[in-house]
Design an enzyme around this catalytic site. Structure first.
Site: not given
Ligand SMILES: [Zn+2]
Length: 204
Positions: A90-93, A131, A159, A161
């Site tokens: 995931c590009e956020h975490h 996703q 996920h 995260c």
């Molecule tokens: Zn994430």
């Protein structure tokens, strides 16, 4: 003999230590760890290799992946490839999310080699992703490559995260879909796809 062995032990592994590994050593230090302790000594290099593999999709392109495996046929039934496993970040975490993708299309006059569809999935999964975007990119790529009457893609994923941080909802999963062409405009086509891939509880 003894001296040379000792020398090998203190030599930093410069030869395969890249820029990411050097930065990773700093990250370990900032986390309160001792990057020099035995168990972590080679971790920065391993982490760099792992990250490069998990993002190797950036080095791939559609032409190479498809490699000419397009065939002109008279086949107007739905083609479905189910349960394609994927692993992404995931590009956020920068934490993993993983799951399964179902891909279907309705050929116009061309089909693509079946084994190419999981490779298209990997090409986009092995990047920093959302996703939703992963699902859309798989659908759009198949649309662009074989110009079918329509494409449907459904992704089920878990996920890390969501699972490991904060709320720790161990069983929370996400489902995303992308419907193009006939899969969007014709309810019958979409329903046929959904009935052929519907699994009660695929992963969770
Ligand atoms: Zn994430």
């Amino acid at each position: 003999m003894k001296a040379s062995r000792a020398k090998v032990k203190v030599m930093p592994r410069q030869e395969d230590e890249g820029e990411i590994a050097r930065l990773m050593k700093d990250v370990l230090g900032k986390l309160g760890e001792d990057p020099g302790r035995e168990g972590l000594r080679h971790t920065p290099v391993r982490a760099e290799k792992a990250l490069k593999f998990l993002t190797s999709g950036y080095q791939m392109d559609v032409d190479k992946v498809v490699n000419g495996a397009l065939f002109t046929v008279k086949y107007d039934e739905m083609v479905i490839v189910k349960d394609i496993e994927f692993f992404s970040l995931c590009e956020h975490h920068l934490l993993p999310f993983y799951g399964k993708v179902d891909v279907a299309y309705l050929p116009r006059d061309k089909v693509i080699g079946l084994s190419k569809i999981p490779r298209i999935v990997d090409m986009f999964a092995r990047r920093l992703q959302l996703q939703e975007r992963l699902t859309q990119q798989i659908a759009q790529t198949i649309q662009d490559v074989i110009d079918p009457l329509g494409v449907g893609v459904i992704a089920h994923a878990r996920h890390f995260c969501m699972m490991m941080r904060g709320v720790e909802k161990q069983h929370s999963g996400a489902i995303t879909s992308a419907m193009l062409g006939a899969f969007r405009t014709h309810k019958e086509t979409r329903d046929e796809f959904l009935s052929l891939v519907s699994h009660g509880s695929p992963l969770f």
